[in-house]
Design a protein around this motif. Structure first.
Motif, mmCIF file in Angstrom:
data_model
loop_
_atom_site.group_PDB
_atom_site.id
_atom_site.type_symbol
_atom_site.label_atom_id
_atom_site.label_comp_id
_atom_site.label_asym_id
_atom_site.label_seq_id
_atom_site.Cartn_x
_atom_site.Cartn_y
_atom_site.Cartn_z
ATOM 1 N N GLN A 397 0.795 -1.224 0.000
ATOM 2 C CA GLN A 397 0.000 0.000 0.000
ATOM 3 C C GLN A 397 0.830 1.279 0.000
ATOM 4 O O GLN A 397 0.339 2.325 -0.435
ATOM 5 C CB GLN A 397 -0.935 0.011 1.219
ATOM 6 N N GLU A 398 2.057 1.232 0.474
ATOM 7 C CA GLU A 398 2.859 2.441 0.569
ATOM 8 C C GLU A 398 3.941 2.465 -0.501
ATOM 9 O O GLU A 398 4.504 1.426 -0.859
ATOM 10 C CB GLU A 398 3.484 2.553 1.960
ATOM 11 N N GLU A 399 4.216 3.666 -1.001
ATOM 12 C CA GLU A 399 5.252 3.812 -2.019
ATOM 13 C C GLU A 399 6.619 3.653 -1.365
ATOM 14 O O GLU A 399 7.002 4.455 -0.506
ATOM 15 C CB GLU A 399 5.141 5.166 -2.707
ATOM 16 N N ILE A 400 7.353 2.630 -1.758
ATOM 17 C CA ILE A 400 8.655 2.343 -1.155
ATOM 18 C C ILE A 400 9.757 3.160 -1.815
ATOM 19 O O ILE A 400 10.721 3.554 -1.184
ATOM 20 C CB ILE A 400 8.955 0.833 -1.260
ATOM 21 N N PHE A 401 9.623 3.415 -3.111
ATOM 22 C CA PHE A 401 10.600 4.169 -3.886
ATOM 23 C C PHE A 401 11.946 3.460 -3.906
ATOM 24 O O PHE A 401 13.011 4.055 -3.747
ATOM 25 C CB PHE A 401 10.744 5.596 -3.343
#
Length: 496
Positions: A397-401
């Motif tokens: 769900q979260e942008e890890i980049f």
């Protein structure tokens, strides 16, 4: 000596950046604020020290942009003159292409194999597109109206004013060009602020702007940490703020813009799904998907980091993925075979690893890759494909980049679409299948600003970029991007 599109593969000496300066009111000016050390993420060495602007210089940059917008040659510049200026900027970058490539490889750690085409050539192409778009007639004739009396109306488009343009570190020149080119085409003036992690290429652009005879104040370039960016965005002389970066900072920008009820253009990232439809030729598709999210160290907003595979092809997908990972070299960005360079900072490398470890602690499995490469220095992390996860997990769900993707099996296309849309982001989505026509019919069901079918194409200079949900507000690139920096003006008059 190996070469990449004419660019010499040599790590430049640090003296090449010793004279870079801010650009304020048409003059290259030494920053009077704190020094910012620029660190090569591949060697962990300081390669340059940049003088940041102080708050007085930030205020002067805005005042200069304000004056240039309201008076002087830019205020009365024709569309042809705007286009000619943008063309000169593109020519200047192209003339110094090698310097831009070498600078971006050094300050970002982007592999030289892709830096020229993606980090430098794309900005040049997009500027040339903006130069042509500046010539377009944008007025609209509404025609005759009779209620309550006869009248005629036209709608014209006027430049919004002074734009604060803030670019992220991962594509420092390209992301700034998306704002700069559109704003100049619209007739605005600009205060440009690069990421303090990658300021050198933007300061190099400042020299290009000076040499392109940009009128004083039309484009100003200042460097600084968050306090200097805030000094610009909170200045009442700024009419619109354009920002690329994280959701958290984007929310702060919106709060800052609320004072004075100013507009924003925000590109805030993504968590893009890649749906491999039943019957997809995995041998031809899967290696490219893995390379796509590994490129630029995974530091890209549109990376396909949630891979959805039909359950009937799950085992085949895993087998092909493990083989594909053997063809994703990690290491020195100056090596022409490297695909994955270092993360931008040590803290960011640690953050990427924490996401993976947290998932593993919760029962996830690293199906391919993982760990760190054996290097003497540099903030490297190997790409990782993580399975045995749920789409509601934080890693999904979260942008890890970073060069990290999850993969999940699905049983029906409806389920795949549901999983794809179960995200607060909506920047990009990818569809792969044996029938492009059938795959395109699924595209309207996906909440994403761009949908690429069977690979799609490159980053077009005439197509909008932006997304749904927290992926941002507004659009960049093409005529959509230019309209973000214009206000419609309705003009009506009585007639017989």
């Amino acid at each position: 000596m190996a070469e990449e599109t004419g660019t010499t593969l040599t790590r430049p000496g640090t003296d090449v950046w010793s004279n870079l300066s801010l650009l304020i009111d048409g003059q290259l000016t030494e920053g009077r604020g704190d020094r910012i050390d620029v660190i090569d993420p591949a060697t962990e060495e300081v390669v340059a020290s940049v003088g940041a602007a102080d708050k007085a210089q930030a205020a002067l940059a805005v005042a200069s942009a304000r004056a240039a917008f309201e008076t002087g040659p830019w205020a009365s510049a024709s569309p042809a003159e705007r286009g000619a200026l943008i063309t000169r900027i593109a020519d200047g970058i192209e003339k110094r292409r090698d310097e831009f490539v070498n600078t971006i490889v050094t300050e970002l750690g982007a592999p030289i194999s892709a830096t020229g085409p993606l980090q430098v050539d794309w900005p040049i192409k997009h500027l040339r597109e903006y130069a042509q778009a500046a010539l377009a007639e944008r007025g609209e004739v509404l025609g005759r109206h009779t209620d309550p009396a006869p009248s005629q109306s036209v709608v014209e488009y006027r430049p919004v004013g002074v734009v604060a343009a803030i670019a992220a570190y991962n594509y420092p020149v390209l992301l700034l060009v998306h704002k700069l080119g559109a704003a100049l085409a619209a007739g605005c003036t600009v205060v440009a602020i690069p990421s303090p992690r990658t300021p050198l290429s933007t300061l190099l652009l400042a020299e290009v702007l000076r040499d392109a005879d940009v009128p004083a104040g039309v484009v100003n370039v200042v460097v600084g940490e968050a306090d200097i960016a805030r000094a610009v965005t909170e200045n009442p002389g700024v009419d619109k703020i354009a920002f690329t970066g994280s959701v958290a900072v984007g929310e702060q920008v919106m709060r800052q813009a609320a004072a004075g009820v100013r507009g924003v253009v925000l590109e805030l990232g993504g968590k893009s799904p890649a749906i491999l439809l039943p019957g997809t030729d995995l041998v031809s598709v899967v290696p490219g998907v893995h390379q796509r999210y590994s490129r630029n160290g995974g530091q890209a907003c549109a990376a396909p980091t949630r891979i959805l595979v039909h359950e009937s092809q799950w085992d085949e997908f895993l087998e092909i993925s493990r083989k594909a990972y053997e063809s994703i070299p990690v290491g020195d960005p100056w090596d022409s075979t490297t695909i994955v360079g270092p993360m931008i900072t040590e803290a960011h490398r640690d953050r990427v690893e924490q996401y993976i470890q947290e998932a593993v602690n919760g029962g996830a499995v690293i199906a391919a890759g993982g760990g760190r490469p054996h290097t003497e220095s540099g903030w490297y992390v190997n790409p990782a494909l993580v399975i045995n996860v749920k789409n509601t997990d934080r890693i999904c769900q979260e942008e890890i980049f970073g060069p990290v993707a999850t993969a999940m099996p699905y049983s029906t296309v409806d389920e795949a679409v549901q999983i794809a849309n179960q995200s607060k982001y909506g920047l990009h989505a990818y569809l792969f299948g044996p029938d492009s026509v059938a795959a395109r019919e699924i595209a309207p069901r996906l909440r994403a600003g761009t949908v690429s079918v069977n690979g799609g194409g490159g980053l077009r200079a005439d197509a909008p970029m932006g997304g749904f949900g927290v992926s941002g507000v507004g659009r960049e690139i093409g005529s959509w991007g230019i309209h973000e920096y214009m206000e419609p003006q309705h003009i009506q008059w009585a007639c017989d």
